[in-house]
Design a protein around this motif. Structure first.
Motif: not given
Length: 237
Positions: A15-25
């Motif tokens: 895959v071409s992407y990296v999973r990043r954090g999901e913390r939201m404002t």
């Protein structure tokens, strides 16, 4: 599934992407809670078969797919500027999608729908052949280290898949600020017999920068670091 669908490569293990954090404002979380159920879908939870965009948008209009919408600033501006088009944005980063929902709310955009997950899965399993007016991929992750080039999104199998989903006259529009990735994009797209470079008579085959494409933070950074930005525009014939 049609014969043309069956000829498209079925799996891509890298895959071409990296999973990043999901913390939201707080604002992003509010927009997500309020609007995701109506305007968003998780690709992994879509029913089998082609996505019913006519039912989702409540109309039948030319369909534009943007792959990798990031934090959504460009996506929102483009959707707002062309209310006659239906816009689908696919992204893996949840806070980015939430931010796009927030932008859409503030700008009163109603011709935009969001999809979370792998664009390859979306195209392969949920987009009908010949159904897209345009596919836009602006500044995909360049994976600059040579050993990571296999993770780049623009590969022969992927472009074959995209081309199969474009309608006749449909457009594939790419942009990158990495020279060697631009050259790879040009080589891969030129090799597809059903795609024609709309600017083949321009120097290097590069398209002039469209005035309608907003300047992104990636583009600003590229200019500040002395890197040229290349647009590629290919049409399905």
């Amino acid at each position: 599934m049609s014969a043309s669908d069956q000829q498209v490569p079925q799996r891509r293990t890298v895959v071409s992407y990296v999973r990043r954090g999901e913390r939201m404002t707080a604002g992003q979380q509010r927009a997500w809670d309020r609007y995701w159920a109506e305007f968003g879908r998780d690709i992994s939870e879509l029913p089998e078969g082609s996505l019913d965009t006519t039912g989702w948008f409540g109309r039948s209009a030319p369909l534009v797919l943007e792959i990798g919408s990031g934090m959504g600033e460009t996506t929102a501006e483009l959707a707002a500027a062309r209310p006659d088009l239906d816009h689908l944005a696919v992204e893996v980063y949840k806070p980015g999608l939430a931010q796009l929902l927030l932008r859409a709310e503030k700008m009163g955009i109603d011709n935009l729908r969001l999809l979370r997950g792998d664009a390859t899965v979306l195209l392969r399993e949920h987009v009908a052949s010949g159904s897209l007016a345009e596919v836009r991929i602006f500044f995909p992750d360049p994976w600059p280290k040579k050993r990571h080039h296999k993770r780049r999104l623009i590969q022969p199998e992927f472009v074959e898949l995209v081309a199969s989903r474009l309608r006749e006259g449909g457009v594939l529009h790419l942009a990158t600020d990495w020279q060697d990735y631009a050259e790879q994009m040009m080589e891969v797209c030129t090799a597809r017999p059903e795609l024609r470079n709309s600017y083949a008579d321009h120097p290097g085959g590069w398209a002039p920068r469209p005035e309608w494409r907003p300047v992104t933070k990636f583009e600003e950074r590229a200019h500040s670091e002395g890197r040229a930005v290349h647009d590629l525009i290919f049409e399905r014939h």
